[in-house]
Each structure stands twice: as C-alpha cells, then as structure tokens.
Design an enzyme around this catalytic site. Structure first.
Site, PDB file in Angstrom:
ATOM      1  N   HIS A  58       7.857  -1.915  -5.029  1.00  0.00           N
ATOM      2  CA  HIS A  58       7.305  -1.717  -3.682  1.00  0.00           C
ATOM      3  C   HIS A  58       8.264  -2.260  -2.622  1.00  0.00           C
ATOM      4  CE1 HIS A  58       3.393  -1.487  -1.132  1.00  0.00           C
ATOM      5  NE2 HIS A  58       4.459  -1.357  -0.356  1.00  0.00           N
ATOM      6  N   ASN A  94       7.310   6.030   3.652  1.00  0.00           N
ATOM      7  CA  ASN A  94       6.971   6.036   5.088  1.00  0.00           C
ATOM      8  C   ASN A  94       8.219   5.899   5.952  1.00  0.00           C
ATOM      9  OD1 ASN A  94       7.375   3.368   4.292  1.00  0.00           O
ATOM     10  ND2 ASN A  94       5.969   2.546   5.819  1.00  0.00           N
ATOM     11  N   ASP A 126       1.046   5.324   1.201  1.00  0.00           N
ATOM     12  CA  ASP A 126       1.325   3.948   1.596  1.00  0.00           C
ATOM     13  C   ASP A 126       0.475   3.472   2.764  1.00  0.00           C
ATOM     14  OD1 ASP A 126       2.676   1.531   1.069  1.00  0.00           O
ATOM     15  OD2 ASP A 126       3.795   1.840   2.910  1.00  0.00           O
ATOM     16  N   ASP A 145       6.828  -5.826  -1.479  1.00  0.00           N
ATOM     17  CA  ASP A 145       6.497  -5.131  -0.229  1.00  0.00           C
ATOM     18  C   ASP A 145       7.543  -5.483   0.842  1.00  0.00           C
ATOM     19  OD1 ASP A 145       5.329  -3.561   1.689  1.00  0.00           O
ATOM     20  OD2 ASP A 145       3.517  -4.781   1.908  1.00  0.00           O
ATOM     21  N   HIS A 152      11.991  -5.590   9.540  1.00  0.00           N
ATOM     22  CA  HIS A 152      11.856  -5.159  10.936  1.00  0.00           C
ATOM     23  C   HIS A 152      12.895  -5.912  11.753  1.00  0.00           C
ATOM     24  CE1 HIS A 152       8.153  -2.918  10.390  1.00  0.00           C
ATOM     25  NE2 HIS A 152       7.630  -3.944   9.751  1.00  0.00           N
TER      26      HIS A 152
END
Lengths: 447, 310
Positions: free
Chosen positions: A69, A103, A160, A324, A328
């Site tokens: 992930h 995504n 997702d 995960d 960013h």
C-alpha cells in the site's frame, strides 16, 4: 550479470522455514543457492568484477520487504513524489516490492497507465506492482477492464480513497475481479458519514473543535463488504471456475473492523487486512496542536483501537503491515488542519518501528515481524517469487543490523516529501544493504 | 493567548488585574504604553464586537492597528494563511489578532510567523478572550470587589451554557475556563447540538438535557446562538428547539428568577431567547460587550510585553 555472495549472515526466511546462519548466492537476478556458512559452491571465492561478496556477519539477511500500500504519485503528482524517489525511499527502508495505488492523475484505469508505471524510464529502484482502479476515474460507477489491467501487470483493483459505496457496484467489482483472479482492496470508509471530518470522532475531536469520523464509517463498510463476499463465496464453492472472491481491507484502524475480519475468516472467507505502523503506534492524542503530520485517513483512533491493532497483529488476524506511504509537499501540509491533505510517508520508518515496537517491546518473534512485512503481503497479492529467498526466487534481499538503534530524521529521507510524525523517533534495526533482483540498490553509509 | 485550556488561575488573575488597572488609567498615559507599536487584525470571518473591541483596545494603548479581512485582501486571490502572516510580519506587525473559520488556525500562524498570536475565535474550537470577558462580567455581579481570583473564587456557582454547544467556540472556552476558578458548568441542549463526549472536555462539566432543570440550578445562564452557517446537514426542527430551549420571561421567572442572563452575541431575538429577556432586568449582554475592551487591552498588552506563549 554478476554474482553476489552474502556470507556469514543470519538468514530469516519465514516462508521457507529458515532461521539460522547461512550463505546466500544470488545469480542472474535470482536466488541461486542457500548453503551452510562457507559451504556454498563458490567456496572461498574471491571478490572481483564477477563476484561481489557482502560480509553479513552479525547481520540479519531476509527477503526484501513487500509494501502492498503505497502512493507513488505518478502519473501526475510529481511534486509530491515520483516513482524514482518513492522507490528510492522504499530501497532505503528495506523494501524491494511496492504495490502502487491508482489514485494518480489520471487514475490508473487502463493497461497503458499500468504499463507506463512499470516502464524502465520511470527509474524505479524496486519492483513496482500497480494496483488498478476498480472503477473509471475511481468514481464508483463504471467498472474498468480487469482482464486488460491484469495482463498489463495490475495485481489488484481498488478505488482506494473513494470507497465503493453502492452495493450493486461493489458486488460487480467482486464478481469481475474474482473472474480474473484479482484481489479487491477496499479503503473502508462510508463517506456519507465523514463529510467535512478531519480526525477520529470522540472527546478529543470535540475539544479541538474538529468534526470527527465515526468508527462505524469504517467497520460498517467492512461488514457490508463481508456480507457481499459471503454471498458470492457460495459456501466456499466460488464462481463457476471455482474462484472465490478475495477482499482485502486496507489500513484497518478500528477494533470492530479487525473483529469483523476475524469473524469472516472463522467463517472460511477469503478476507484479509493490513495495519499501518501509525495505527499500531499512535492515537488521536497525537493530533496535539493541530499537527498536520498526524492527519491521515483513516485517522489516528482511540487508545483502545490502537491496542486492538497491536492485539490483531500479535494474534495473527492481521495479515500484513503496510505503510500507506502518502507523500505530500511541505506547502500542502503547512495549512489549516481541516484543509490539509491526508497522509504521511512511511517507507523509511516501517521496519525500524516494527522492530522497535512489535519485536522488542511486544515480543513478537523476529520471523513473524518479517513475515508480516514480506512473505504474508506477497502471498496475499499473489506476488510469485517475492517475500521468500527459497532457491529460484527473485534475488530481493534486505540485510540489516538487528541490534542497531538509530534516530529517524525526516530531512534525511529519500522521499521527495518529509511529512512524517516519526521525525526524531528512535528506530531499531538499521538497513545496511537492499538488493532488488540481484542489484544492490541501497547501501548504508558505514557507521 | 490561543486557548482557555492553557490558562492557570494565576494567569487569569493577572489578566483580570491588569484589565482593571488599564481600564482606570488616564487615557493619555495609557496610550503611551504601546505607542506606535504595530498590531495586525487578521479577520477571515465577519465580526462586530470582537473586532471593534480588539481594535479599540489596541488603539487605547497607543498602538497602530491595521485590519486585513479575507474579502478585501490577497486572501481572495489564494494567498495562504502562512504567507499572509509572513507578509504582515514583514510590514512590521509585532502581534496578530486572528479570527479564522478553521479550528487550530492560530497555532499554524504562530508556528509559521513566530509572532504572538491572539486567538479571536478559531472555527468551532475556542474564543478565549470571550471567556475571560464573560468571567469578568460574572465576577462583577457575583463577587464584586474581589481583585484576585483563585481556583475557589466561583465555588458554589453553577453556569448553564445552553444551545448550540457543538459548534460553539464560546462554549468550549467557557467550559474550560470557568471550572478553573471554581464554577460548575452545566451544558444544556439537544443531542444534535450537544454530544455526550462534551462532558469529557475537562473537569467540572456535566450535561443536563432538560432546560428547566438546568435553569433551576444556575446562577448564570449563558445562551448561545444557533449557528446556521455551521449546521451543515443537521436536521433540526427550530420550532421544536424553541419549545424546549428558548429562554422566555416565563421560564426565567419560574426557574431562575435571580440568574444573570448572558449571551456572547450576536443574538437572534425570538430564537434562542426572546427580545423581552434580552432587554430585561436580568440581562447583562451589553455589559459583556463593555468588559471586552478592558480584557482585550490586557491581552494585547501582555502579548507585546510578555511574548509568545504568555
């Protein structure tokens, strides 16, 4: 291709049932030989252009880690991460296989994008396994072509962060994925209950004046999905080809969701789940003074939920640890808490945190920790030849110093983004070498 | 000053003492205290009372103030809070008074600018200067003449905060502040506007769903506006709400004939309370507004003389 001899290390390969001092010979990108120390066919071979010798005395040698992930952000969001930088971070963290979420911009709806993500031009350090979008543009309406996605290399399908809410669509997704032998991964969040929410629901959210995501938004959808899997499993007979649906619950964060998975498994269903390090280590209290590096989805939960994640890992309900990894850019996180994007990086801290806490603190045997980070996730997505160092497997290896304590510094991360709540945390077990398909892709500066 | 949570009785006492001292000081001498110092008011939400009283407070101390509001600045063009804050700092601002629709925004601004930030209301989170002026109003009536407050000053006093607790930063600041000086806080309202977890926000907080029972116990009744702008999706029957929770003359006479009636404003006459109650003899709503200037003088003065974290 040159040959690598890893000698004198302690090999732990849970899938092959090996736990002891072994020499490992890697050749042509595969594991060629596992031998007693000094007894390999290379004998006392000398290092040279054709033979690299890695002295692993005092170190642990294990199958390269598998993270099912991660968000590598390409195509389209290269300011956060690229496949090159994300996989460099993976290599530094001991990972040799990563499954990349769809995504992206655009979303991974097609075999073209799936192939693009795996193309050599992306400069990946480790093997990237794309996960296809379950529905077009992850809108939960029209199914993508799973046969085409699979033939291009997709290993599962998911929408997702935009979970599939409509029962009828989720049923179609499960039926079609099962027909192709693909797993369906669900980010379980009933988004009808979480609009405008930015942390876990409860007293802390109330005090901070933030809208909270209720736990039932997660476990309610897990329970719905399990009902669908129950129906479609036809009492274990599966579809006309005998395929049974496989539901994988991503980043489980609530006690009730783990309980639902446990019950589903008792009922003989193919339902699996993963837990992220932040969900077995942190709680909603870590939001503190609106720290956007403590904002992710699912959110950090209560101490009781965190404890349930640990319990689930210890008692075996949890199938995998997955990061995960969600990079960013700094400017995107330097905003009001409610406006900040969800997610944290995780590839370079997962092993160190797992060893420090699961193994050292909570006494989970080293082999089980490594299995949760390699053999089990590889098996879960059917990644053949990964997650084990049995002869003939891919030469994916992590070599780490299990005793080394070190402090993780976000600024030193290989990831393009530094959004982690674990900056300054003490880690256990330092990665010394990472080898992907016979190539050394990471080597630590010698301490 | 970002939150009531971080206040101790000693700090509260110091703020109240300073407020009284500044209020009674000769205006010309007072204006020398922060003469020509620069203070920015950064308002992302509309405000009448808070903005005006902070501005009058800063000017009363001699400071130069400038108002930046979201609708007439580069914020409209997409400038972030961080960049707006750094711009104000570059223009010489030594402190920023911030009102913002996002909970926690003052922490972000303080982290990024390293300037003292005064929280003039952040989202649904806190409005600490309002809680302090409410406390000053309560003390003026229930403990006249007392100059120091301690953890027991309001022992025996029950304050019923009623209405839209969920969305109210005033409620949060008051429920955290008042128990620190000895008061008991009762929260009152329907489930949609008052979740059970509210009672866990801090010590000395209880929930009573029945308004009349809450009134009967209270020496102070604090009414809150129904925040239509934050209701987002809640199904609330206003007629039913009024029937159960509106403060009317009849209810007041029957259950709390001596209680102080407070409201942080703006009031909506005919909704959370009737016009007669707002204008009636028990109402201290305009006194609250008046106390705002003294409290905010003290806060502004401390921000520029004590520094960040005070």
């Amino acid at each position: 291709m040159s040959v690598i001899l890893i000698k004198g290390g302690h090999l732990i390969d849970p899938a092959a049932g090996v736990d002891g001092l072994k020499d490992v010979v890697l050749k042509d990108g595969r594991v060629a030989e596992i031998a007693e120390p000094g007894k390999s066919s290379l004998g006392k071979g000398k290092a040279g252009p054709e033979l690299q010798i890695i002295d692993a005395k005092g170190l642990t040698v294990a199958p390269g880690l598998v993270d099912i992930h991660v968000h590598l952000r390409e195509p389209g969001q290269g300011h956060k991460e690229t496949i090159a930088t994300g996989t460099a971070a993976a290599a530094a963290g001991g990972f040799t296989s990563v499954a990349a979420m769809p995504n992206t911009t655009p979303t991974n709806d097609t075999p073209e994008i799936t192939r693009w993500m795996q193309a050599p031009e992306r400069g990946a350090s480790v093997r990237v396994f794309p996960i296809g979008a379950a529905t077009r543009a992850i809108k939960g309406e029209v199914l993508n072509d799973y046969a085409a996605l699979k033939s291009a290399g997709a290993v599962a399908v998911t929408d997702d962060g935009h979970p599939i809410l409509k029962d009828s669509i989720m049923r179609e997704v499960l039926i079609n994925a099962t027909r192709q032998g693909l797993s369906v991964i669900q980010h379980a969040e009933d988004t009808r209950l979480t609009g405008g929410c930015s942390m876990n629901a409860g007293a802390t959210a109330f005090r901070l004046g933030l809208r909270g995501m209720p736990q039932e938004a997660e476990f309610g959808l897990v329970e719905r999905d399990i009902r669908l899997v129950t129906e479609l499993s036809m009492n274990g007979k599966g579809d006309k080809n005998g395929h049974r649906p496989h539901l994988h619950v991503a980043h489980t964060s609530t006690a009730q969701a783990v309980a639902a998975v446990r019950q589903a498994r008792r009922n003989g269903l193919r339902v699996t789940c993963e837990v992220a390090p932040h969900h077995f280590l942190l709680t909603e209290e870590h939001v503190g003074a609106y720290d956007t590096n403590a904002k992710m989805n699912p959110p950090l939960r209560s101490a009781a939920d965190r404890d349930a994640m640990i319990q689930g890992i210890l008692d075996g309900v949890v199938d995998a640890i997955a990061t995960d990894h969600a990079p960013h850019a700094a400017f995107e996180k330097e905003v009001e808490f409610e406006r900040a994007p969800n997610g944290i990086t995780g590839l370079e801290s997962a092993l160190g945190l797992s060893l420090r806490w699961l193994h050292q603190e909570w006494k989970l045997p080293l082999g089980r920790v490594l299995s949760l980070l390699s053999a089990q996730p590889a098996a879960l997505l059917g990644l053949r030849g990964r997650g084990t160092l049995a002869v003939g497997s891919f030469a994916d290896v992590v070599i780490f110093d299990p005793k080394a304590e070190w402090v993780f510094r976000a600024k030193d991360s290989r990831s393009k983004s530094k959004n982690t709540p674990f900056d300054g945390w003490t880690m256990q077990g330092r990665v010394r070498w990472t080898i992907s398909e016979g190539r050394v892709i990471f080597q630590a500066a010698t301490a | 000053m970002l939150s009531s949570r971080e206040l101790t009785p000693e700090t509260v006492s110091a703020i109240l003492t300073l407020a009284t001292q500044l209020e009674s000081e000769d205006p010309l001498r007072r204006a020398e205290r922060l003469a020509k110092r620069r203070i920015a008011l950064l308002f992302y939400e509309s405000s009448t009372r808070t903005r005006t009283s902070f501005e009058l407070a800063a000017k009363g101390l001699g400071a130069d103030t400038t108002l930046v509001s979201s609708l007439s600045s580069s914020i409209e063009k997409g400038e972030t809070l961080k960049d707006t804050g750094l711009t104000l700092k570059a223009l010489g601002a030594e402190a920023i008074i911030l009102r913002h629709p996002s909970s926690g925004a003052p922490w972000l601004l303080e982290r990024e600018t390293r300037l003292p930030v005064l929280n003039a209301g952040d989202g649904m989170h806190e409005h600490p200067s309002q809680a302090l002026l409410d406390l000053r109003t309560i003390l003026a009536h229930l403990r006249p003449g007392e100059t120091q407050v301690t953890a027991e000053t309001l022992a025996g006093v029950t304050v019923a905060i009623t209405g839209d607790i969920l969305h109210s930063r005033v409620a949060r600041s008051n429920m955290l502040l008042l128990p620190k000086v000895g008061a008991r806080v009762i929260l009152c309202g329907p489930k949609e506007l008052l979740p059970e977890v509210a009672a866990q926000a801090g010590p000395g907080i209880a929930i009573e769903r029945n308004f009349e029972r809450a009134l009967a116990e209270a020496q102070v009744v604090m009414m809150l506006r129904i925040q239509a702008e934050r209701l987002a999706g809640l199904q609330l029957d206003l007629e039913e709400y009024k029937a159960k929770y509106q403060l009317t003359e009849a209810r007041l006479a029957a259950f709390a004939p001596k209680a102080l009636v407070m409201h942080p404003g703006p009031i909506i006459r005919g909704l959370e309370l009737t016009g007669e109650v707002a204008d009636g003899p028990q109402s201290v709503i305009l006194e609250q507004v008046h106390h705002g200037v003294a409290i905010r003088m003290a806060l502004v003065y401390r921000a520029l003389t004590v520094g960040v974290g005070a």
